[in-house]
Write an enzyme that holds these catalytic residues in place. Structure first.
Site, short mmCIF file in Angstrom:
data_model
loop_
_atom_site.label_atom_id
_atom_site.label_comp_id
_atom_site.label_asym_id
_atom_site.label_seq_id
_atom_site.Cartn_x
_atom_site.Cartn_y
_atom_site.Cartn_z
N ASN A 66 0.80 -1.22 0.00
CA ASN A 66 0.00 0.00 0.00
C ASN A 66 0.83 1.27 0.00
OD1 ASN A 66 -2.66 -0.40 -0.26
ND2 ASN A 66 -3.09 -0.51 1.92
N HIS B 258 -16.38 -4.03 7.09
CA HIS B 258 -15.95 -2.75 7.68
C HIS B 258 -17.13 -1.81 7.77
CE1 HIS B 258 -11.32 -2.61 6.91
NE2 HIS B 258 -11.68 -3.75 7.42
N TYR C 227 -9.30 7.69 11.69
CA TYR C 227 -8.94 6.59 10.80
C TYR C 227 -10.18 5.88 10.25
CZ TYR C 227 -8.15 1.87 9.48
OH TYR C 227 -8.21 0.70 8.80
N HIS D 76 -5.74 1.12 15.53
CA HIS D 76 -4.80 1.57 14.49
C HIS D 76 -3.56 2.23 15.09
CE1 HIS D 76 -3.98 2.66 10.21
NE2 HIS D 76 -4.72 1.57 10.05
N GLU E 169 -7.98 -4.38 17.84
CA GLU E 169 -6.87 -4.51 16.87
C GLU E 169 -5.86 -3.38 17.01
OE1 GLU E 169 -8.26 -4.84 12.88
OE2 GLU E 169 -6.32 -4.32 12.04
N GLU F 130 -0.77 -6.86 11.04
CA GLU F 130 -0.88 -6.53 9.60
C GLU F 130 0.36 -5.81 9.09
OE1 GLU F 130 -4.44 -4.10 9.95
OE2 GLU F 130 -3.29 -2.44 9.15
N ARG G 268 -2.36 -11.15 12.59
CA ARG G 268 -3.01 -10.45 11.48
C ARG G 268 -2.15 -10.33 10.23
NH1 ARG G 268 -6.98 -8.34 9.82
NH2 ARG G 268 -6.49 -6.13 9.74
N HIS H 234 -5.04 -9.97 7.50
CA HIS H 234 -5.30 -8.65 6.94
C HIS H 234 -5.95 -8.83 5.58
CE1 HIS H 234 -3.45 -4.66 5.43
NE2 HIS H 234 -4.53 -4.41 6.13
#
Ligand code: CS2
Ligand code: MG
Length: 408
Positions: free
Chosen positions: A37, A122, A160, A217, A241, A267, A288, A317
């Site tokens: 990403n 989500h 976020y 996050h 998480e 992740e 993750r 993830h």
């Protein structure tokens, strides 16, 4: 059998997917995903400039030796760019292996431990009412598990994964307005005051059966994370998480000392060495990692097996942080893994995405059913990808109100 060529394609509908296609002298080809990403061109360059020239002539069936060749041969080991590039090669070689065997990959891992694999959607909202509507829409669609992210009253900007406006979507993963990131302002105290109560209200509204997940996050310090995990214990979250950055694996001890809220981390990890202590000391409940970021199927299977020795379940993830190819690889691991937990799943099923990455995988009633086609069970349309090109984009960066740079 020999690898005769390999090509890297960067681009896709709404995402800079990085797709690797490996060709062989027997006509069988394999697909891999190297989508890192917001840094997509870097694994692509690593593949193009260093890895593909070495791949030519190798026997694609020797996936373990090839993995060791690139990992140990790099000398400067690990890191997200290298491990995403290795990950793509490894996925493609497993895809070839499955096609040669005439079997879906889960059969090569040990067969099915389950038919449908639990996924989570989500849900997000600019405020709590907006979020409740978002959760309700996923429950109506049959999801059993939903991640919830909410706008925080008084927070100077959207937080976020939260839309600026009610009922608005948000492509929080990549902002294609350019390579210079937008700035998001964060206030921990406002979050700590508001979010535990919001989570309890969601539990009260949707009852005890809905699996509720929440992604902090990386925004809290270990002490704050311990206090937050303790405060939300009565909510009965499926998981909390990334409550705190996990470079310091020992810092997670503090959360365990104060709370039984299940913890999910991983992740951002790209190797077993970033999570072995978390797993061996059972400081987390879910690992993750993503197949793309953590060196592919070969390395992630090692992480799954270590986790299985220590009561840690998988919670991979999900896309669109990476492509339907990595989703396919994870779907086969999800079908097999005896310590499977849950799979993150953002609906990618746009017509454009489906025509670029055709597959027989499907989702029904909140469960993901993996294709029985040989290999990964996903294909890639080289003509279709020609419609797309790389678009510079970035995550936001996060600052506290006094300007301190914080964790995105
Ligand atoms: C998020 C990620 O899905 C999640 O749990 O943490 O989507 C993350 O925001 C992106 O991968 C960052 O690139
Ligand atoms: Mg996350």
């Amino acid at each position: 059998m020999k690898i005769t060529d390999a090509k890297v394609f960067v681009g896709g509908p709404g995402k800079n997917y990085v797709t690797l296609k490996i060709y062989t002298d027997q006509g069988v080809y394999g697909l891999g995903d190297a989508t890192l990403n917001n840094r997509e061109t870097l694994p692509a360059a690593y593949l193009q400039d260093y890895l593909i020239p070495n791949l030519i002539g190798m026997d694609p069936r020797n996936s373990e030796d090839i993995w060791q060749f690139f990992y140990r041969g790099a000398y400067f080991r690990r890191g997200p760019i290298a491990m995403a590039a290795f990950g793509a090669i490894d996925m493609a070689l497993w895809d070839i292996k499955g096609k040669l065997a005439g079997m879906p990959l889960y059969q090569l891992f040990g067969g099915k431990s389950r038919d449908g694999a639990l996924v989570y959607a989500h849900a997000a909202g600019a405020d709590l009412d907006d979020l409740m509507d978002s959760v309700a829409s996923y429950v109506d669609q049959g999801y059993k598990a939903v991640r919830v992210q909410c706008g925080i009253p008084g927070m100077p900007t959207a937080s976020y994964a939260v839309p600026e406006e009610k009922s608005a979507g948000t492509d929080y993963i990549t902002d294609f307005s350019g390579i210079r990131p937008k700035v998001e302002i964060w206030d921990t105290e406002k979050y700590m005051r508001f979010m535990p109560e919001a989570l309890q209200k969601i539990r009260d509204r949707f009852g005890p059966d809905l699996k509720i997940l929440h992604d902090v996050h990386h925004r809290l310090t270990p002490r704050e994370a311990a206090a937050f995990a303790k405060a939300v214990e009565p909510v009965g979250l499926f998981w909390l998480e990334d409550p705190t950055p996990a470079e310091d694996q020992d810092a997670l001890n503090l959360i365990r000392q104060h709370s039984t809220t299940p913890i999910a981390i991983g992740e951002v990890f790209n190797s077993i060495w970033e999570c072995n202590k978390l797993i061996e000391r059972e400081l987390i409940d879910f690992i993750r990692v993503a197949v793309t970021y953590a060196g592919g199927i070969t390395h992630v299977k090692r992480i799954i097996d270590l986790a299985g020795l220590h009561n840690v379940r998988t919670g991979f993830h999900g896309a669109p942080s990476h492509s339907p190819i990595s989703m396919a690889a994870q779907a086969h691991l999800n079908a097999w893994a005896p310590n499977f937990g849950i799979q993150e799943y953002l609906v990618l099923g746009t017509p454009e995405c489906d025509s670029l990455f055709p597959s027989q995988h499907y989702l029904r009633d909140g469960l993901f059913y993996v294709s029985n086609a040989p290999g990964l069970g996903v294909d890639f349309d080289e003509d279709e990808v020609a419609k797309y090109s790389y678009k510079p984009g970035s995550h936001p960066v996060v600052r506290l109100e006094d300007g301190t740079l914080w964790n995105y």
